[in-house]
Enzyme design. Structure first.
Site, mmCIF file in Angstrom:
data_model
loop_
_atom_site.group_PDB
_atom_site.id
_atom_site.type_symbol
_atom_site.label_atom_id
_atom_site.label_comp_id
_atom_site.label_asym_id
_atom_site.label_seq_id
_atom_site.Cartn_x
_atom_site.Cartn_y
_atom_site.Cartn_z
ATOM 1 N N HIS A 242 -6.682 -9.918 5.271
ATOM 2 C CA HIS A 242 -6.692 -8.820 4.422
ATOM 3 C C HIS A 242 -5.476 -8.275 3.914
ATOM 4 C CE1 HIS A 242 -8.802 -4.619 3.622
ATOM 5 N NE2 HIS A 242 -7.505 -4.391 3.648
ATOM 6 N N GLU A 243 -4.684 -8.200 5.041
ATOM 7 C CA GLU A 243 -3.297 -7.447 4.714
ATOM 8 C C GLU A 243 -2.382 -8.559 3.631
ATOM 9 O OE1 GLU A 243 -2.964 -4.724 5.092
ATOM 10 O OE2 GLU A 243 -4.378 -4.213 6.828
ATOM 11 N N GLN B 274 0.830 -1.263 -0.103
ATOM 12 C CA GLN B 274 0.057 0.064 -0.019
ATOM 13 C C GLN B 274 0.940 1.205 0.113
ATOM 14 O OE1 GLN B 274 -2.346 -1.725 3.200
ATOM 15 N NE2 GLN B 274 -3.906 -0.519 2.497
HETATM 16 O O1 K1U Z 1 -5.348 -2.744 4.793
HETATM 17 C C1 K1U Z 1 -5.853 -1.537 5.270
HETATM 18 O O2 K1U Z 1 -6.099 -0.709 4.446
HETATM 19 C C2 K1U Z 1 -6.152 -1.310 6.658
HETATM 20 C C3 K1U Z 1 -7.519 -1.707 6.977
HETATM 21 C C4 K1U Z 1 -7.594 -3.062 7.585
HETATM 22 C C5 K1U Z 1 -8.832 -3.952 7.819
HETATM 23 C C6 K1U Z 1 -9.847 -2.921 8.432
HETATM 24 C C7 K1U Z 1 -11.173 -3.805 8.533
HETATM 25 C C8 K1U Z 1 -11.314 -4.845 8.158
HETATM 26 C C9 K1U Z 1 -10.077 -5.456 7.611
HETATM 27 C C10 K1U Z 1 -8.991 -4.957 7.397
HETATM 28 C C11 K1U Z 1 -8.060 -0.786 7.898
HETATM 29 O O3 K1U Z 1 -7.533 -0.404 8.825
HETATM 30 S S1 K1U Z 1 -9.338 0.286 7.218
HETATM 31 C C12 K1U Z 1 -9.728 1.428 8.594
HETATM 32 C C13 K1U Z 1 -11.015 1.295 9.148
HETATM 33 O O4 K1U Z 1 -11.661 1.605 8.846
HETATM 34 C C14 K1U Z 1 -11.106 0.224 10.357
HETATM 35 C C15 K1U Z 1 -10.679 0.475 11.594
HETATM 36 C C16 K1U Z 1 -11.098 -0.491 12.613
HETATM 37 C C17 K1U Z 1 -11.841 -1.483 12.544
HETATM 38 C C18 K1U Z 1 -12.537 -1.574 11.110
HETATM 39 C C19 K1U Z 1 -11.962 -0.564 10.213
HETATM 40 ZN ZN ZN Z 2 -6.570 -2.681 2.694
#
Ligand code: K1U
Ligand code: ZN
Length: 170
Positions: free
Chosen positions: A134-135, A51
């Site tokens: 996800h990551e 990213q």
């Molecule tokens: O990969 C990324 O862009 C980070 C992503 C990770 C993620 C969030 C939710 C579910 C799966 C993976 C984020 O952090 S998005 C940010 C966000 O809005 C969020 C923060 C805390 C809980 C849920 C969402």
């Molecule tokens: Zn992401």
């Protein structure tokens, strides 16, 4: 420390497959610090090197409410994933403002090197399991919107391109 630029979908660089990190040296440690700071400032719970346009297998995560329990996963490998699946709403710092349901394994085991260069096994459930999967997808060049229908994905792509044009014009 430095804040890194986060690539936005549909940037084609988000589809690059990352290569393994060779050694946890000073360069990698600086990248880890910068990614951690970038994740906290962006209010994310995870960030993959892909990213920030670095195509190496490196992830930072912090799912703690207090934002004081960072995890570093270098060269992560999924060693086990439950057959039981869970549907969770996901977001992505590379697809700002979009949240949608994705089905993933409810529990997983992952082997990875940590920020000190030690091999670790992580067992995860709940939000941590969702975030790791996800990551790890990011490291394979996959963005969560690719799990959605072509109709939804195209709408998201159009919205993101319009947002980018509007920002460029402002
Ligand atoms: O990969 C990324 O862009 C980070 C992503 C990770 C993620 C969030 C939710 C579910 C799966 C993976 C984020 O952090 S998005 C940010 C966000 O809005 C969020 C923060 C805390 C809980 C849920 C969402
Ligand atoms: Zn992401």
């Amino acid at each position: 420390m430095a804040l890194l630029n986060i690539l936005c979908y549909p940037d084609p660089r988000l589809h690059t497959v990352a290569r393994p990190v060779q050694t946890v040296d000073a360069r990698v440690k600086t990248l880890i610090s910068d990614m951690r700071e970038t994740m906290y400032v962006a209010d994310g719970i995870g960030l993959a090197a892909t990213q920030v346009d670095v195509h190496e297998r490196l992830i930072v995560i912090d799912v703690s409410g207090e934002r004081n329990a960072p995890l570093v996963l270098i060269n992560p490998e999924l060693t086990w994933a439950s057959e039981e699946k869970q549907l969770n709403d996901e977001g992505c710092l590379s697809v700002p403002g979009i949240y949608d349901g994705v089905e993933r394994s409810a529990s997983i085991k992952v082997q990875a090197i940590d920020g000190e260069g030690q091999l670790r096994t992580i067992e995860a459930q709940g939000l941590l399991a969702v975030c790791i999967q996800h990551e790890m997808d990011h490291l394979l060049g996959k963005v969560f919107v690719e799990y959605l229908s072509p109709l939804k994905r195209n709408r998201i792509k159009t919205k993101m391109l319009k947002a980018r044009r509007d920002t460029e014009r402002a």
